[in-house]
Design a protein around this motif. Structure first.
Motif, PDB file in Angstrom:
ATOM      1  N   MET A   1      34.230   6.836   5.721  1.00 50.46           N
ATOM      2  CA  MET A   1      33.572   5.210   6.074  1.00 50.46           C
ATOM      3  C   MET A   1      34.509   4.619   6.995  1.00 50.46           C
ATOM      4  N   THR A   2      34.124   3.515   7.645  1.00 48.29           N
ATOM      5  CA  THR A   2      33.745   2.755   8.692  1.00 48.29           C
ATOM      6  C   THR A   2      34.608   1.620   8.396  1.00 48.29           C
ATOM      7  N   ARG A   3      36.044   1.717   8.791  1.00 46.34           N
ATOM      8  CA  ARG A   3      36.793  -0.042   8.756  1.00 46.34           C
ATOM      9  C   ARG A   3      35.961  -1.325   9.216  1.00 46.34           C
ATOM     10  N   SER A   4      36.146  -2.736   9.199  1.00 46.30           N
ATOM     11  CA  SER A   4      36.181  -3.298  10.094  1.00 46.30           C
ATOM     12  C   SER A   4      37.484  -3.682  10.988  1.00 46.30           C
ATOM     13  N   TRP A   5      36.987  -4.394  12.280  1.00 45.79           N
ATOM     14  CA  TRP A   5      38.491  -5.086  12.592  1.00 45.79           C
ATOM     15  C   TRP A   5      38.792  -5.986  12.421  1.00 45.79           C
ATOM     16  N   ALA A   6      38.093  -6.446  11.255  1.00 47.80           N
ATOM     17  CA  ALA A   6      39.182  -7.606  10.383  1.00 47.80           C
ATOM     18  C   ALA A   6      40.422  -6.721   9.606  1.00 47.80           C
ATOM     19  N   GLU A   7      39.544  -5.376   9.398  1.00 47.71           N
ATOM     20  CA  GLU A   7      40.713  -4.700   8.319  1.00 47.71           C
ATOM     21  C   GLU A   7      41.650  -4.191   8.700  1.00 47.71           C
ATOM     22  N   LEU A   8      41.042  -3.580  10.600  1.00 44.43           N
ATOM     23  CA  LEU A   8      42.289  -2.718  10.452  1.00 44.43           C
ATOM     24  C   LEU A   8      43.376  -3.529  11.655  1.00 44.43           C
ATOM     25  N   LEU A   9      42.708  -4.028  11.671  1.00 42.35           N
ATOM     26  CA  LEU A   9      43.681  -5.154  13.244  1.00 42.35           C
ATOM     27  C   LEU A   9      45.146  -5.932  12.301  1.00 42.35           C
ATOM     28  N   PRO A  10      45.105  -6.183  11.093  1.00 43.53           N
ATOM     29  CA  PRO A  10      46.671  -6.931  11.268  1.00 43.53           C
ATOM     30  C   PRO A  10      46.909  -5.245  10.431  1.00 43.53           C
ATOM     31  N   GLN A  11      47.119  -4.465  10.274  1.00 43.64           N
ATOM     32  CA  GLN A  11      47.743  -3.671  11.174  1.00 43.64           C
ATOM     33  C   GLN A  11      48.086  -2.366  11.915  1.00 43.64           C
ATOM     34  N   TRP A  12      48.494  -3.573  13.299  1.00 44.91           N
ATOM     35  CA  TRP A  12      48.692  -3.193  14.184  1.00 44.91           C
ATOM     36  C   TRP A  12      49.735  -2.152  14.583  1.00 44.91           C
ATOM     37  N   LEU A  13      50.944  -2.902  13.715  1.00 43.47           N
ATOM     38  CA  LEU A  13      51.724  -1.720  13.680  1.00 43.47           C
ATOM     39  C   LEU A  13      52.075  -0.499  13.148  1.00 43.47           C
ATOM     40  N   LEU A  14      50.811  -0.623  12.725  1.00 39.95           N
ATOM     41  CA  LEU A  14      50.336   1.363  11.973  1.00 39.95           C
ATOM     42  C   LEU A  14      49.595   1.448  13.201  1.00 39.95           C
ATOM     43  N   ILE A  15      48.728   1.605  13.635  1.00 40.25           N
ATOM     44  CA  ILE A  15      48.119   1.455  14.761  1.00 40.25           C
ATOM     45  C   ILE A  15      49.036   1.881  16.185  1.00 40.25           C
ATOM     46  N   GLU A  16      49.897   1.223  16.390  1.00 40.10           N
ATOM     47  CA  GLU A  16      50.447   1.404  17.813  1.00 40.10           C
ATOM     48  C   GLU A  16      51.005   2.530  17.269  1.00 40.10           C
ATOM     49  N   THR A  17      51.706   2.577  16.143  1.00 37.94           N
ATOM     50  CA  THR A  17      53.026   4.089  16.045  1.00 37.94           C
ATOM     51  C   THR A  17      52.068   4.963  15.719  1.00 37.94           C
ATOM     52  N   ASP A  18      51.260   4.901  15.189  1.00 40.07           N
ATOM     53  CA  ASP A  18      49.840   6.175  15.689  1.00 40.07           C
ATOM     54  C   ASP A  18      49.373   6.497  16.589  1.00 40.07           C
ATOM     55  N   LEU A  19      49.256   5.482  17.330  1.00 39.19           N
ATOM     56  CA  LEU A  19      48.606   6.508  18.943  1.00 39.19           C
ATOM     57  C   LEU A  19      49.531   6.318  19.351  1.00 39.19           C
ATOM     58  N   HIS A  20      50.915   6.331  19.439  1.00 36.83           N
ATOM     59  CA  HIS A  20      51.939   7.262  19.697  1.00 36.83           C
ATOM     60  C   HIS A  20      52.184   8.265  19.392  1.00 36.83           C
ATOM     61  N   GLU A  21      52.302   8.508  18.191  1.00 38.04           N
ATOM     62  CA  GLU A  21      52.256   9.818  17.579  1.00 38.04           C
ATOM     63  C   GLU A  21      51.780  10.848  18.325  1.00 38.04           C
ATOM     64  N   VAL A  22      50.489  10.500  17.699  1.00 48.74           N
ATOM     65  CA  VAL A  22      48.982  11.331  17.378  1.00 48.74           C
ATOM     66  C   VAL A  22      48.811  11.375  19.310  1.00 48.74           C
ATOM     67  N   TYR A  23      48.694  10.623  19.660  1.00 51.11           N
ATOM     68  CA  TYR A  23      47.690  11.214  21.372  1.00 51.11           C
ATOM     69  C   TYR A  23      49.095  10.405  22.089  1.00 51.11           C
ATOM     70  N   GLY A  24      50.505  10.565  21.877  1.00 51.93           N
ATOM     71  CA  GLY A  24      50.922  10.207  23.045  1.00 51.93           C
ATOM     72  C   GLY A  24      50.603   8.300  23.954  1.00 51.93           C
ATOM     73  N   ILE A  25      50.132   7.681  23.146  1.00 51.00           N
ATOM     74  CA  ILE A  25      49.612   6.774  24.211  1.00 51.00           C
ATOM     75  C   ILE A  25      50.505   5.875  23.521  1.00 51.00           C
ATOM     76  N   ASP A  26      51.534   5.240  24.309  1.00 58.27           N
ATOM     77  CA  ASP A  26      52.452   4.099  25.151  1.00 58.27           C
ATOM     78  C   ASP A  26      51.802   2.905  25.339  1.00 58.27           C
ATOM     79  N   VAL A  27      51.381   1.406  24.006  1.00 56.27           N
ATOM     80  CA  VAL A  27      50.612   0.576  24.498  1.00 56.27           C
ATOM     81  C   VAL A  27      51.071   0.276  25.544  1.00 56.27           C
ATOM     82  N   GLY A  28      52.671  -0.379  25.010  1.00 58.42           N
ATOM     83  CA  GLY A  28      53.099  -1.815  25.500  1.00 58.42           C
ATOM     84  C   GLY A  28      53.231  -0.739  27.582  1.00 58.42           C
TER      85      GLY A  28
END
Length: 71
Positions: A1-28
């Motif tokens: 199921m695809t989530r809307s950005w209105a649902e996803l963006l409030p979870q930015w802390l989870l996204i930022e942390t997971d991007l680093h852990e899963v893909y090695g992407i440091d958004v900073g």
């Protein structure tokens, strides 16, 4: 199921942390400014289908706190 950005963006802390852990992407580092939207979108949606904090947030494991059966 695809989530809307209105649902996803409030979870930015989870996204930022997971991007680093899963893909090695440091958004900073500013990498998101250098990448196309499609690149970012694919990785965030990828977090929803892999073992990640974001996936668990939207699909928590089943509650296994049932009372044990009596014998």
């Amino acid at each position: 199921m695809t989530r809307s950005w209105a649902e996803l963006l409030p979870q930015w802390l989870l996204i930022e942390t997971d991007l680093h852990e899963v893909y090695g992407i440091d958004v900073g580092t500013g990498i998101l400014r250098d990448r196309p939207w499609r690149w970012f979108k694919a990785r965030v949606y990828g977090l929803l289908v892999t073992e990640s904090r974001l996936a668990r947030h939207f699909a928590p494991p089943p509650d296994d706190t049932r009372k044990p059966r009596r014998r």
